[in-house]
Structure formats: C-alpha cells, structure tokens
Design an enzyme around this catalytic site. Structure first.
Site, PDB file in Angstrom:
ATOM      1  N   LYS A  10     -27.318 -12.644  17.223  1.00  0.00           N
ATOM      2  CA  LYS A  10     -26.920 -13.957  16.717  1.00  0.00           C
ATOM      3  C   LYS A  10     -26.373 -14.833  17.852  1.00  0.00           C
ATOM      4  O   LYS A  10     -26.133 -14.332  18.959  1.00  0.00           O
ATOM      5  CB  LYS A  10     -25.863 -13.749  15.619  1.00  0.00           C
ATOM      6  CG  LYS A  10     -26.407 -12.971  14.411  1.00  0.00           C
ATOM      7  CD  LYS A  10     -25.332 -12.821  13.351  1.00  0.00           C
ATOM      8  CE  LYS A  10     -25.885 -12.132  12.110  1.00  0.00           C
ATOM      9  NZ  LYS A  10     -24.870 -12.064  11.038  1.00  0.00           N
ATOM     10  N   TYR A  50     -31.877 -16.041   4.747  1.00  0.00           N
ATOM     11  CA  TYR A  50     -30.670 -15.700   3.998  1.00  0.00           C
ATOM     12  C   TYR A  50     -30.744 -16.152   2.531  1.00  0.00           C
ATOM     13  O   TYR A  50     -29.704 -16.387   1.901  1.00  0.00           O
ATOM     14  CB  TYR A  50     -29.445 -16.313   4.683  1.00  0.00           C
ATOM     15  CG  TYR A  50     -28.979 -15.548   5.918  1.00  0.00           C
ATOM     16  CD1 TYR A  50     -28.675 -14.193   5.848  1.00  0.00           C
ATOM     17  CD2 TYR A  50     -28.822 -16.189   7.146  1.00  0.00           C
ATOM     18  CE1 TYR A  50     -28.240 -13.491   6.959  1.00  0.00           C
ATOM     19  CE2 TYR A  50     -28.378 -15.491   8.271  1.00  0.00           C
ATOM     20  CZ  TYR A  50     -28.090 -14.137   8.166  1.00  0.00           C
ATOM     21  OH  TYR A  50     -27.645 -13.447   9.272  1.00  0.00           O
ATOM     22  N   PHE A  58     -19.692 -18.743   1.509  1.00  0.00           N
ATOM     23  CA  PHE A  58     -19.795 -18.806   2.970  1.00  0.00           C
ATOM     24  C   PHE A  58     -21.173 -19.235   3.471  1.00  0.00           C
ATOM     25  O   PHE A  58     -21.384 -19.354   4.672  1.00  0.00           O
ATOM     26  CB  PHE A  58     -19.385 -17.466   3.599  1.00  0.00           C
ATOM     27  CG  PHE A  58     -20.229 -16.283   3.167  1.00  0.00           C
ATOM     28  CD1 PHE A  58     -21.478 -16.045   3.717  1.00  0.00           C
ATOM     29  CD2 PHE A  58     -19.749 -15.390   2.209  1.00  0.00           C
ATOM     30  CE1 PHE A  58     -22.246 -14.952   3.335  1.00  0.00           C
ATOM     31  CE2 PHE A  58     -20.514 -14.294   1.814  1.00  0.00           C
ATOM     32  CZ  PHE A  58     -21.777 -14.076   2.376  1.00  0.00           C
ATOM     33  N   THR A  92     -21.008  -4.502   8.145  1.00  0.00           N
ATOM     34  CA  THR A  92     -21.118  -5.969   8.266  1.00  0.00           C
ATOM     35  C   THR A  92     -19.777  -6.593   8.651  1.00  0.00           C
ATOM     36  O   THR A  92     -19.721  -7.488   9.486  1.00  0.00           O
ATOM     37  CB  THR A  92     -21.605  -6.560   6.925  1.00  0.00           C
ATOM     38  OG1 THR A  92     -22.869  -5.958   6.620  1.00  0.00           O
ATOM     39  CG2 THR A  92     -21.783  -8.064   7.010  1.00  0.00           C
ATOM     40  N   ASN A 113     -20.333 -11.888  13.667  1.00  0.00           N
ATOM     41  CA  ASN A 113     -20.534 -10.438  13.801  1.00  0.00           C
ATOM     42  C   ASN A 113     -21.724 -10.036  14.678  1.00  0.00           C
ATOM     43  O   ASN A 113     -22.295  -8.967  14.534  1.00  0.00           O
ATOM     44  CB  ASN A 113     -20.575  -9.768  12.418  1.00  0.00           C
ATOM     45  CG  ASN A 113     -21.755 -10.197  11.576  1.00  0.00           C
ATOM     46  OD1 ASN A 113     -22.492 -11.118  11.955  1.00  0.00           O
ATOM     47  ND2 ASN A 113     -21.976  -9.546  10.453  1.00  0.00           N
ATOM     48  N   HIS A 116     -27.683  -8.893  13.416  1.00  0.00           N
ATOM     49  CA  HIS A 116     -28.188  -8.691  12.061  1.00  0.00           C
ATOM     50  C   HIS A 116     -29.207  -7.548  12.089  1.00  0.00           C
ATOM     51  O   HIS A 116     -29.953  -7.418  13.062  1.00  0.00           O
ATOM     52  CB  HIS A 116     -28.889  -9.965  11.560  1.00  0.00           C
ATOM     53  CG  HIS A 116     -29.715  -9.736  10.325  1.00  0.00           C
ATOM     54  ND1 HIS A 116     -29.177  -9.759   9.065  1.00  0.00           N
ATOM     55  CD2 HIS A 116     -31.031  -9.424  10.172  1.00  0.00           C
ATOM     56  CE1 HIS A 116     -30.132  -9.479   8.178  1.00  0.00           C
ATOM     57  NE2 HIS A 116     -31.258  -9.275   8.834  1.00  0.00           N
ATOM     58  N   GLU A 127     -38.779  -9.316   6.759  1.00  0.00           N
ATOM     59  CA  GLU A 127     -38.113 -10.119   7.793  1.00  0.00           C
ATOM     60  C   GLU A 127     -38.930 -10.165   9.080  1.00  0.00           C
ATOM     61  O   GLU A 127     -38.986 -11.210   9.738  1.00  0.00           O
ATOM     62  CB  GLU A 127     -36.700  -9.572   8.052  1.00  0.00           C
ATOM     63  CG  GLU A 127     -35.764  -9.830   6.861  1.00  0.00           C
ATOM     64  CD  GLU A 127     -34.370  -9.240   7.009  1.00  0.00           C
ATOM     65  OE1 GLU A 127     -33.570  -9.418   6.080  1.00  0.00           O
ATOM     66  OE2 GLU A 127     -34.082  -8.581   8.038  1.00  0.00           O
TER      67      GLU A 127
HETATM   68  P1  CMP Z   1     -25.740 -10.187   8.254  1.00  0.00           P
HETATM   69  O1  CMP Z   1     -25.921  -8.738   8.515  1.00  0.00           O
HETATM   70  O2  CMP Z   1     -26.546 -11.146   9.057  1.00  0.00           O
HETATM   71  O3  CMP Z   1     -26.020 -10.466   6.711  1.00  0.00           O
HETATM   72  C1  CMP Z   1     -25.435 -11.518   6.021  1.00  0.00           C
HETATM   73  C2  CMP Z   1     -24.430 -12.261   6.842  1.00  0.00           C
HETATM   74  O4  CMP Z   1     -23.557 -13.086   6.111  1.00  0.00           O
HETATM   75  C3  CMP Z   1     -23.523 -11.263   7.512  1.00  0.00           C
HETATM   76  O5  CMP Z   1     -24.195 -10.559   8.490  1.00  0.00           O
HETATM   77  C4  CMP Z   1     -22.385 -12.169   7.976  1.00  0.00           C
HETATM   78  O6  CMP Z   1     -22.710 -12.857   9.164  1.00  0.00           O
HETATM   79  C5  CMP Z   1     -22.335 -13.172   6.831  1.00  0.00           C
HETATM   80  N1  CMP Z   1     -21.264 -12.857   5.903  1.00  0.00           N
HETATM   81  C6  CMP Z   1     -21.234 -11.885   4.970  1.00  0.00           C
HETATM   82  N2  CMP Z   1     -20.076 -11.916   4.295  1.00  0.00           N
HETATM   83  C7  CMP Z   1     -19.360 -12.950   4.799  1.00  0.00           C
HETATM   84  C8  CMP Z   1     -18.087 -13.494   4.519  1.00  0.00           C
HETATM   85  N3  CMP Z   1     -17.313 -12.983   3.567  1.00  0.00           N
HETATM   86  N4  CMP Z   1     -17.673 -14.553   5.262  1.00  0.00           N
HETATM   87  C9  CMP Z   1     -18.466 -15.067   6.212  1.00  0.00           C
HETATM   88  N5  CMP Z   1     -19.689 -14.588   6.528  1.00  0.00           N
HETATM   89  C10 CMP Z   1     -20.129 -13.539   5.833  1.00  0.00           C
END
Ligand code: CMP
Length: 144
Positions: A10, A50, A58, A92, A113, A116, A127
């Site tokens: 990311k 997404y 969020f 996550t 984070n 992905h 994907e």
């Molecule tokens: P990812 O593995 O890309 O899948 C969904 C993404 O949503 C996750 O990583 C985070 O980047 C984001 N995400 C999931 N939960 C939250 C949250 N509570 N607040 C902000 N971002 C979130």
C-alpha cells in the site's frame, strides 16, 4: 498447484521503502512472483477492489489512504500461497499481528497497515484478474 494470491504494498509501505522487504520475504519462503507493477489506481478501481467494504464507516478514509500514492500490485503463486501469504502479512489490525509477520514487525495502525493479501482462493483469482486483467490460468510460470 496453480494457486495465486494478490499481494499489494500500500502507499505507506511504498513511501516507507518496504517493497523490497516484502518481496524478499515471499521469495525467501519459496513463492514465485508471477506479476508485479507499480501503479496509481483510480478511485473507481479501488472501489471495485474494496466493494465488500462499501457500507463501512472507514470506507471513504480507506479509499483516500489508498489513493495517497503509488502502490505495488503483485501476483504470487505457490502451494497454499493464499493462506500462508495471509499468515506472513499478519492480522489486519497490526496491534494483533504477531511479531515476525510483516505487519507485526512494521506497523501499529489499522488505517496504515502497509499491505493487502487476498483472503480466499476465490478472491485471489478475482483480485489478480481485477488488477492484472488476465485470467490466472494464463500465467506461464505455473509449477506443480
Ligand atoms: P486490507 O487487508 O487491505 O483489507 C481491508 C482494509 O480495510 C484493511 O486492510 C485496512 O486497511 C482497512 N480497514 C479495516 N478495518 C478498518 C478500520 N476499523 N479502520 C480503518 N481501516 C480499516
């Protein structure tokens, strides 16, 4: 076995110089890189990726974060790469990621984070097709 997963570094991972570290971990583990490109995905593309999260509070922040700089989109192939790839990324929420995982070693914020990874074999195929525009069966590097 032709299992593939979609792994993305990311914008925060790219900005922090973690692309090589993430690739190194997957290569060292024995997985095969079968697709890789740096790109700045459109909001429309991110909204497709997404789509499942559209109703979450969020979601707008997630799209903004994911649009804040280029990402590195990758397709990785190998035995059980979806499940093992997820284990290598860590939970996550980085505060729940074990040390030794990518998130557990490099971040603390669920909204930043780093990476992905597809959550199932089906979403891995979907994907990879979404980001690379190819049927996963077309990869020539498929191994046993
Ligand atoms: P990812 O593995 O890309 O899948 C969904 C993404 O949503 C996750 O990583 C985070 O980047 C984001 N995400 C999931 N939960 C939250 C949250 N509570 N607040 C902000 N971002 C979130």
């Amino acid at each position: 076995q032709k299992e593939v997963t979609f792994i993305m570094v990311k914008p925060d991972g790219v900005q922090r110089g973690l692309v090589g570290e993430i690739i190194k971990r997957f290569e060292s583990r024995g997985f095969q890189l079968v697709g890789c490109k740096m790109m700045s995905p459109s909001k429309e593309h991110l909204e497709k990726h997404y789509a499942d999260l559209k109703s979450k509070s969020f979601f707008p922040g997630l799209i903004k974060y994911m649009s804040s700089g280029p990402v590195v989109a990758m397709a990785w192939q190998g035995k059980s790469v979806v499940k093992t790839g997820r284990a290598m990324l860590g939970a996550t929420n980085p505060l729940e990621s074990n040390p030794g995982t990518i998130r557990g070693d490099f971040c603390i914020d669920i909204g930043r984070n780093i990476c992905h990874g597809s959550d199932s074999v089906e979403s891995g195929k979907h994907e990879v097709e979404l980001w690379f525009g190819e049927k996963t069966e077309d990869y020539s590097l498929c191994t046993e």
